[in-house]
Design a protein around this motif. Structure first.
Motif, mmCIF file in Angstrom:
data_model
loop_
_atom_site.group_PDB
_atom_site.id
_atom_site.type_symbol
_atom_site.label_atom_id
_atom_site.label_comp_id
_atom_site.label_asym_id
_atom_site.label_seq_id
_atom_site.Cartn_x
_atom_site.Cartn_y
_atom_site.Cartn_z
ATOM 1 N N LEU A 131 -9.877 -0.621 29.565
ATOM 2 C CA LEU A 131 -11.324 -2.192 29.073
ATOM 3 C C LEU A 131 -10.484 -3.618 29.618
ATOM 4 N N PHE A 134 -13.399 -9.828 33.300
ATOM 5 C CA PHE A 134 -14.766 -9.568 33.326
ATOM 6 C C PHE A 134 -16.336 -9.707 31.814
ATOM 7 N N ASP A 135 -16.668 -9.773 31.940
ATOM 8 C CA ASP A 135 -17.633 -10.813 30.690
ATOM 9 C C ASP A 135 -18.296 -9.388 30.038
ATOM 10 N N PHE A 136 -17.380 -8.804 29.231
ATOM 11 C CA PHE A 136 -18.368 -7.558 28.263
ATOM 12 C C PHE A 136 -19.541 -8.039 27.519
ATOM 13 N N ASN A 137 -19.719 -9.221 27.167
ATOM 14 C CA ASN A 137 -20.621 -10.132 26.655
ATOM 15 C C ASN A 137 -22.032 -9.800 27.629
ATOM 16 N N ILE A 185 -23.118 -6.218 28.875
ATOM 17 C CA ILE A 185 -23.733 -5.308 27.476
ATOM 18 C C ILE A 185 -24.816 -6.019 26.555
ATOM 19 N N ASN A 186 -25.263 -7.135 27.490
ATOM 20 C CA ASN A 186 -26.164 -8.129 26.972
ATOM 21 C C ASN A 186 -27.659 -8.017 28.137
ATOM 22 N N ALA A 199 -10.489 -6.761 31.472
ATOM 23 C CA ALA A 199 -10.642 -8.133 30.480
ATOM 24 C C ALA A 199 -9.332 -9.262 31.329
ATOM 25 N N PHE A 219 -25.372 -1.543 32.592
ATOM 26 C CA PHE A 219 -25.453 -1.002 30.964
ATOM 27 C C PHE A 219 -26.280 -0.185 30.271
#
Lengths: 623, 767
Positions: A140, A148-151, A154-155, A144, A119
């Motif tokens: 996206l 896929f884990d977007f959180n 990004i984190n 998903a 990211f």
């Protein structure tokens, strides 16, 4: 037509998902995020050194938003690069799968797949690596669907800076640089001013050191010593006394370093760049002994190393691959490496040639699975890994034994980055089919097998191989093998919306005598079509006819209703100027308006060829 | 599903985490204040949150059903049921508060809000933002006055929205921009991107729906319904020829069997087992039919082609519904029967397509509901919110603010902005001046009781308006979800502020009265800050602009005269503002330059003292560029023109550059990409030249005068004072909503040199 295309894309995508579901076996791919990056990097580095090849596979946030922005069969390598560049500039990488592997005995692949989650977080607060990026919802949602884990991404995704960005960042942050990193080249004869400067520095250092020697005799209380520091301006660097000498040129830096070197062994000079990037001062640190000096030097090195790691982030992986000089294998090299270049090396240069030469400095040899597929004589559209795999499976008997070396991880759900292992597998198969494996293995790391050399560094899957005769026309590799040159291509628009190819061809046939000769039409998007004249010279006479006032018949009517035609040059110019409108027709019209540049690009009339393909290709990777 | 719901519920532990983190962050921020101002805000938020959480636990003892249930999260799985509930809530509501969360604010640093932005430029910047970024969350909170309880009942809803493409839209695929810092910021506040992308509700704008329906009318939707005109293609492959031959035989066998056994029922038996599975005799609309299963799409295409070519009495039919799709070859008695069948199928497809389009409208039903009920819409500094609503649910934004305003006024006739309300009223303003009129600080000051259960009001003579929150069957008069920067909760806060402000203005609540018609609110309604930086307000009813005038510091700063401004970009990067000023002053006189203002590190605005100097400069620049001799090299301006990439233009070119959809990060690149062919351009202003008065409440947001050049930074104090507790480009609105001058472009830096890092510095301090 385009709607149908989209539907097809969607359907194909579904089949892709179901395929992965059917194929229950998953290779264990090590997932790397910010938290385990440091450890994984070391592990990766050892795996890298024991492997012969590196496969890469990228997951982007998008590829193109208008049909004509996709690399099409009618693109020359140059326009294809411009399209790839446009995508790489806007979209972002969220996953970067890397797999060092080696092939033993021609059939056994030992692979170490890693999947890095990225990211572009602004870790250094410098507005880098990327201010913003584009996303296509379809990409996206597709990710998903694969779980896929977007959180987490990004984190906990790993950030990075490109090489170009790193040098900017270094300047901006102004960290001390040890002299070993400072170029010591100029040996201009010393001038009077120089010697005066040197003398002054020398006496300053002497006084400073003298003062220190005296004061260090006494053991002062903390308060007193800190007061003394305040008053006398004594500084400390990592609990060692130091003095900062202001300089105003690189020459003076040189001189200060010389003086320090002559003066005493226990002094270590450090260079402090100013915020503007020029050297502003030299800090001289006093060490108590030889050991202490080594310690300090090591400290500084560590500091720099840690700092670099923080700055480079994921780019360490790219740098490691680059430093290994090992061949890199990817499925669609033009796309993948334009992303890699733009995110990890430097902004993409304006032309393909510059790109290729800049890239070859970093990655000396690159293999394209698509291209190798074609070498096996595959005329089918094998634009995705699954199609390629099944094609090879049907044609050749090449058992490949994949050995993935990672410990079984405690996996919840899907393991991302499976494709990179598939690339390893395909590459091994292709090598075996093309009979080039055995030689490759013996040649060690430095050189790619001579057998493979011919296949390296080909950037456009549609382009001709370099060894093919340059005057060769287009080889069509789908159903009807025909040849065409760019000069025989004409872009047409303004014929009304939503005409099918057939209707348009019919219309044209009745419009002008030229169309009694053989020609073909393809729709590029809703608004624009490309016409290929199979007899050379007709394209120009058609364009002339369009522009002459003697125009008559139904062609005249069509022109009065808005029909426009341009040659391939205008299309090229539209790409060069970056006129990426949604409709190709709009871009072409803008390119026509741009008179200034038309003179320029008309002058370089280098004839080039394209591969005329009867279908617009559907690339699963684009979904 | 259950797992998903659980992910939606924000972990309560987040509060505890922020609590423990507080001291750490405090240290960290103290060290970094110069670089990053916003963490102070985060700290404050953390403190206030921990405070609120402790207070809410305290109140739990008194009120059993209080404070801790989450607001209503809506995704596509529960959208339909929530929508019908919401309809009744909105119908009953006195007003509806809204709030949006987006993927970013500005597509490039130079697109941020500057003091040198004329109103039309400001609109273009907002338009660019609404065009490029996506909405991820939409908070809707209807408030209803309950006269028995003497309290408002609020129903906070938090809709997850994602612009999935449910139906193909003309070949073009949608693409949206994410601002990295905004995404990062949202992630810090536990924004659930997975919920958004997996389960977000999609939508179609009115424009998209109309287009889809009209295409359907033209019969063009057929292609994606799979019943497109079968194109005749030659059979190339041997396999295709063989397959076609065999299918032809099978089909005629089947048909002959039907005809022979007309009276004796169906006795068609396929000879091969494999084919038997693929071809099964069924009845379709009272006609015998063969159901085709297990063929590839290519094979189906071949079957379709041969049916059409060789069998007059057979019809190839594709039938699909939500659950399954079916391919059939149907036997028809006659040509007219066949036509009837085909017509029926066509109608069927059309209806299905219409239904699909209607389903794809999705989240727009909510906004349409707000529109059709003509409720009073309450937002906080919501010009950008409204622009997003217009862009996402109506269609592309018009080129001028006036057109935009008139279209939005038709769609949402009553909009009120709490920021306007807070700044318009003297007493409220005084109260607020201590803090800022940001959403969260206004909330904690005006509604302390709701915000942290404290009874002390800053408006001593005003009773706190009670707000009771209802989510499904849970009710609480002391509710605080604690999840700031969640659209639903922000909408709730906005509504509470509005209710309190109304009570202060003496607006009486009663179910029979329409708040939108209330005479006390009339002078505030439908006014939005077009630019908070300059205090320019736009009236949605008329499109008129009003410069909010607070008078006090009007004289102190010179007005910005757009016709005196020139834009210079692409100059050597090491050149500082002071050097540019010196350069120009050497040629045009020491008092020729009034102000220099950095757009980014590649471009500046230069304001001249006289309008003529603009054209003088441009002419001189052109002349110098033409003759490349010694005189040019020695000319004072040559420093500025070094490198040959320096462009200059009058203020109008700025508008042209801003209106372009291209998004280059650096201004100089943008100017080049927009295709400004002239390196020197003088455009005659199309808009009447006007002076934008600097009449905002933020004195520091003005260009510096010559006298200020001395270099004192007297404004720094004010910058520090009004700098906000919100992250830089944080959530979208924050930039705007919570911060007075939304981009605080540190005016003390205007004249001063701007090294690259200083530009950066400003960027992070922002607003």
């Amino acid at each position: 037509m385009v709607a149908a295309l989209l539907q097809l894309q969607r359907r194909l995508f579904c089949s892709k998902v179901s395929q992965t579901h059917r194929q229950q076996r998953q290779w264990s791919v090590k997932q790397v995020t910010k938290s385990n990056f440091k450890d994984s990097l070391e592990e990766f580095s050892t795996h890298l050194s024991s492997s012969d090849f590196i496969a890469v596979s990228l997951q982007n946030t998008g590829s193109f938003n208008a049909p004509w922005h996709r690399v099409s069969p009618f693109d020359t390598p140059d326009t294809a690069y411009l399209k790839a560049r446009y995508a790489a500039d806007r979209f972002q990488l969220l996953q970067f799968a890397v797999c060092p592997f080696k092939i033993t005995d021609g059939s056994k692949v030992t692979a170490h797949p890693y999947n890095f989650h990225l990211f572009p977080r602004d870790e250094l607060n410098l507005g880098m690596p990327s201010y913003s990026f584009s996303c296509q919802p379809s990409f996206l949602t597709a990710m998903a669907r694969q779980g896929f884990d977007f959180n987490a991404c990004i984190n906990d995704g790993i950030s990075y800076l490109s090489r170009a960005q790193e040098s900017v960042a270094k300047v901006r942050m102004g960290n001390p640089i040890p002299i070993c990193n400072f170029m010591q080249s100029s040996t201009t004869p010393p001038t009077v001013a120089d010697s005066i400067f040197k003398e002054r520095i020398k006496s300053r250092l002497k006084h400073w050191k003298h003062g220190l020697d005296n004061s260090s005799m006494k053991t002062e209380e903390a308060l007193v010593s800190s007061l003394r520091k305040l008053i006398s301006g004594f500084e400390q660097y990592s609990s060692r006394p130091c003095i900062t000498i202001d300089v105003c040129s690189d020459r003076q830096v040189q001189l200060v370093i010389e003086v320090v070197g002559e003066f005493s062994d226990d002094l270590v000079p450090l260079i402090l760049p100013s915020k503007g990037g020029e050297v502003q001062s030299v800090r001289v640190v006093l060490t108590s002994s030889k050991e202490d000096k080594d310690l300090l030097e090591r400290e500084i090195q560590n500091l720099e190393y840690n700092h670099n790691q923080k700055v480079r982030g994921f780019r360490e992986v790219i740098d490691l691959i680059s430093a290994s000089q090992k061949p890199v294998v990817s499925h669609n090299t033009l796309n993948d490496f334009s992303f890699i270049h733009s995110k990890f090396i430097a902004p993409l240069p304006p032309s393909l040639n510059e790109f290729v030469s800049s890239l070859s400095m970093v990655f000396p040899s690159i293999f394209d699975i698509n291209h190798l597929m074609k070498e096996t004589g595959a005329l089918e559209k094998c634009t995705n890994l699954f199609a390629a795999k099944s094609y090879l499976k049907n044609r050749f008997f090449v058992p490949i034994d994949i050995d993935v070396q990672h410990q079984a991880l405690s996996n919840e759900g899907k393991i991302h980055g499976q494709n990179v292992v598939r690339i390893c597998q395909l590459f091994a198969k292709l090598c075996s089919v093309l009979r080039i494996t055995s030689t490759a293995m013996e040649l060690g790391n430095k050189h790619v097998a001579s057998g493979l050399e011919g296949y390296a560094n080909i950037f456009n899957s549609f382009s001709r191989r370099p060894q093919e005769p340059v005057d060769g026309d287009i080889r069509v590799w789908t159903k009807s093998p025909r040849k065409a040159s760019c000069e025989d291509l004409v872009f047409l628009w303004g014929f009304g919306d939503r005409l099918s190819t057939r209707m348009l061809k019919g219309l044209l046939q009745g419009a002008h005598d030229i169309f009694s000769e053989e020609f073909d039409v393809r729709l590029v998007d809703n608004s624009c079509a490309i016409v290929v004249f199979w007899q050379s010279g007709l394209a120009q006479s058609f364009l002339d006819a369009m522009n002459s006032d003697k125009i008559s018949g139904s062609l005249r009517d069509m022109v009065s209703e808005g029909l426009r035609a341009v040659g391939y040059g205008t299309y090229k110019r539209a790409c060069e100027l970056g006129l990426w409108e949604v409709d190709l027709a709009d871009s072409l019209e803008k390119a026509m308006d741009d008179v200034d540049c038309s003179d320029k690009s008309d002058s370089d009339t280098k004839p080039s060829e394209i591969y005329w393909c009867n279908d617009l290709m559907i690339n699963l990777d684009d979904l | 599903m259950t797992s998903f719901v659980s992910t939606l519920t924000r972990p309560k532990s987040a509060q505890a985490i922020s609590l423990t983190k507080t001291p750490l962050t405090a240290v960290h921020h103290a060290a970094m204040t110069t670089h990053k101002r916003w963490p102070l805000g985060a700290l404050r938020r953390a403190v206030s949150r921990s405070f609120s959480s402790s207070s809410s636990t305290a109140s739990t003892t008194t009120d059993a059903a209080s404070a801790t249930f989450p607001l209503k999260n809506v995704t596509r799985s529960n959208f339909d049921s929530v929508l019908s509930e919401l309809r009744s809530h909105v119908r009953a509501a006195d007003f509806v508060a809204i709030d949006l969360e987006m993927t970013g604010i500005t597509s490039a640093p130079w697109r941020e809000s500057f003091e040198f932005d004329r109103f039309d430029i400001r609109y273009l910047k907002v338009r660019d933002s609404a065009e490029k970024f996506a909405v991820l969350q939409f908070g809707v909170c209807p408030f209803r006055w309950d006269p028995l309880k003497q309290s408002f009942i609020a129903h906070p809803h938090n809709f997850f929205v994602f612009p999935r493409q449910e139906i193909p839209l003309d070949g073009q695929s949608y693409e949206f921009l994410c601002q990295t810092s905004s995404m990062d910021f949202l992630a810090k506040y536990q924004f659930d991107f997975n919920a958004c992308i997996n389960e977000g509700i999609s939508f179609l704008s009115r424009r998209q729906e109309d287009e889809a329906l009209s295409r359907l009318k033209l019969g063009l939707m057929d292609s994606w319904q799979g019943s497109s005109e079968c194109t005749d293609f030659p059979l190339v492959r041997v396999a295709d020829v063989l397959f076609t031959e065999r299918m032809k035989k099978k089909l005629s066998e089947w048909r002959d069997g039907l005809l022979q056994n007309r009276d004796g029922g169906l006795q068609y038996q396929s000879h091969s087992n494999e084919l038997k599975q693929q071809l099964q005799t069924v009845f379709f609309e009272m006609r015998p039919a063969l159901s085709l299963t297990g063929f590839t799409s290519h094979q189906l295409k071949l079957i379709k082609m041969l049916t059409k070519k060789h069998f007059k009495d057979l019809a190839y039919v594709h039938r699909s519904n939500e659950i399954s799709s079916q391919e059939l070859v149907v036997y028809t008695d006659s040509e007219s029967d066949k036509d009837l069948l085909m017509k029926m199928m066509k109608d069927d497809h059309r209806k299905q397509a219409q239904r699909k389009i209607k389903d794809a409208v999705g989240f727009r039903h909510v906004v349409d509901l707000l529109s059709s009920e003509s409720k009073l819409i309450v937002g906080h500094n919501c010009f950008l919110d409204i622009a997003h609503i217009s862009r996402k649910f109506l269609g592309p934004l018009p080129p001028t603010a006036e057109e935009f305003v008139s279209s939005i006024n038709k769609y949402l006739p009553h909009i009120i902005d709490t920021k306007i309300l807070l700044n318009a009223d003297n007493i409220l303003q005084q109260q607020m001046k201590r803090a800022r009129t940001t959403l969260s600080s206004a909330f904690s000051i005006l509604c302390p009781e709701i915000a942290h259960g404290s009874k002390s009001s800053i408006l001593p003579h005003q009773p706190c308006v009670k707000v009771e929150v209802q989510v499904d069957d849970l009710r609480s008069s002391n509710w605080n979800s604690g999840a700031k920067h969640e659209a639903g909760y922000d909408a709730f806060m906005t509504g509470c502020i509005f209710a309190q402000a109304c009570s202060h203005l003496g607006v009486e609540f009663s179910p029979s009265r329409n708040l939108a018609q209330n005479e006390k609110l009339q002078k505030h309604i439908n006014l939005l800050y077009l630019t908070w930086t300059n205090g320019v307000i736009i009236d949605l009813r008329t499109g008129n602009r009003i410069a909010e005038s607070l008078g006090a510091n009007l004289k102190k700063f010179p007005p910005i005269l757009f016709e005196n401004i020139i834009l210079i970009w692409g100059f050597p990067s090491k050149l500082k503002a002071r050097e540019i000023r010196e350069c120009i002053s050497k040629v045009f006189g020491p008092r020729s330059v009034t102000a220099i203002y950095h757009i980014d590190q590649t471009a500046v605005f230069v304001q001249f003292s006289k309008t003529e100097l603009v054209s003088d400069f441009l002419t001189l620049k052109e002349v110098l560029e033409k003759n490349n001799d010694l005189i040019t090299e020695l000319h004072p301006l040559s420093k500025l023109l070094e490198g040959g990439n320096t462009g200059a233009a009058s203020y109008e070119a700025y508008k042209e550059i801003c209106s372009s959809p291209i998004a280059k990060i650096l201004f100089a690149d943008q100017a080049e990409a927009v295709g400004i062919k002239w390196k020197t351009k003088l455009l005659v202003p199309q808009v009447e030249v006007e002076t934008q008065e600097h009449a905002s409440s933020s004195p520091e947001s003005t260009a510096k005068t010559e006298s200020d050049v001395a270099g004192e930074s007297e404004t720094a104090k004010e910058v520090g004072d009004s700098e906000e507790n919100n992250p830089p480009c944080g959530r979208f609105m924050n930039g705007e909503k919570n911060n007075p001058p939304y981009r605080r472009f540190m005016s003390d830096k205007i004249i001063d040199s701007l090294f690259a890092d200083e530009v950066k510095h400003i960027r992070t301090v922002k607003y």
